[in-house]
Design an enzyme around this catalytic site. Sequence first.
Site, short mmCIF file in Angstrom:
data_model
loop_
_atom_site.label_atom_id
_atom_site.label_comp_id
_atom_site.label_asym_id
_atom_site.label_seq_id
_atom_site.Cartn_x
_atom_site.Cartn_y
_atom_site.Cartn_z
CG HIS A 9 -2.61 -93.83 -21.08
ND1 HIS A 9 -2.56 -94.80 -21.77
CD2 HIS A 9 -1.82 -92.48 -21.91
CE1 HIS A 9 -2.01 -94.53 -23.00
NE2 HIS A 9 -1.64 -93.27 -23.15
NE ARG A 60 -4.05 -92.23 -25.41
CZ ARG A 60 -4.40 -91.39 -26.37
NH1 ARG A 60 -5.73 -91.14 -26.57
NH2 ARG A 60 -3.42 -90.81 -26.87
CD GLU A 87 1.63 -89.48 -26.56
OE1 GLU A 87 2.60 -88.38 -26.35
OE2 GLU A 87 1.80 -90.72 -26.16
CG HIS A 182 -1.12 -88.74 -22.98
ND1 HIS A 182 -2.09 -89.74 -23.49
CD2 HIS A 182 -2.04 -87.87 -22.53
CE1 HIS A 182 -3.58 -89.33 -23.17
NE2 HIS A 182 -3.50 -88.24 -22.81
#
Length: 228
Positions: A9, A60, A87, A182
Amino acid sequence: MPKLILCRHGQSEWNAKNLFTGWEDVNLSEQGVKEAITAGEKIKEHQLNIDIAYTSLLTRALDTTHYILTKSEQQWIPVNKSWRLNERHYGALQGLNKDDARQEFGEEQVHIWRRSYDVKPPAESEEQRDAYLQDRRYNHLDKRMMPYSESLKDTLERVIPIWTDHISQHLLDGDTVLVSAHGNSIRALIKYLENVSDEDIVGYELKTGAPLIYELTDDLEVKEKYYL
């Protein structure tokens, strides 16, 4: 030949503030939005036709996926969202400034937490964990699946099922697959795909908002890889 597009991202607001983020849900920064838009424009420029996309449950990554598909004029393709692509969970470190963490715990200890393959940060509190379990994104999970914190090894172990059961199957069908996620969930995929050693993968850096293209053989061996 099948193509895999991996994209971390764009820069998040907490990236810009040097905070441990993990599973905390924060927005893209202004720079991160620009990075995601540019990623989509590059995919369009290189005429990469995406068949299906995978992303995490964090804003995100979701927003990055949206910008990539919109700017490449492919916003109509299927998008699959999964907690398995979140993440790495940084436990009690989440929300802390990284410099403040070094002051509190020591430079060497923070380096071990960030850059070792199989060492977890301190666990989050029960209250923090319960807040995640009550979130609509995660309340379908067996409570035993919800981490208190994760090492990169733990992250890989939860990412691999979505690779073997879903992503790889589309690639074996010859599809072009976008994974917009991520730094650590993508790092886990790269370790598995390229058979990177435990020692080498922890130093593998990924640019934010930069599509990494893998051209694969029919049995998903890496033929070529490059950034757009």
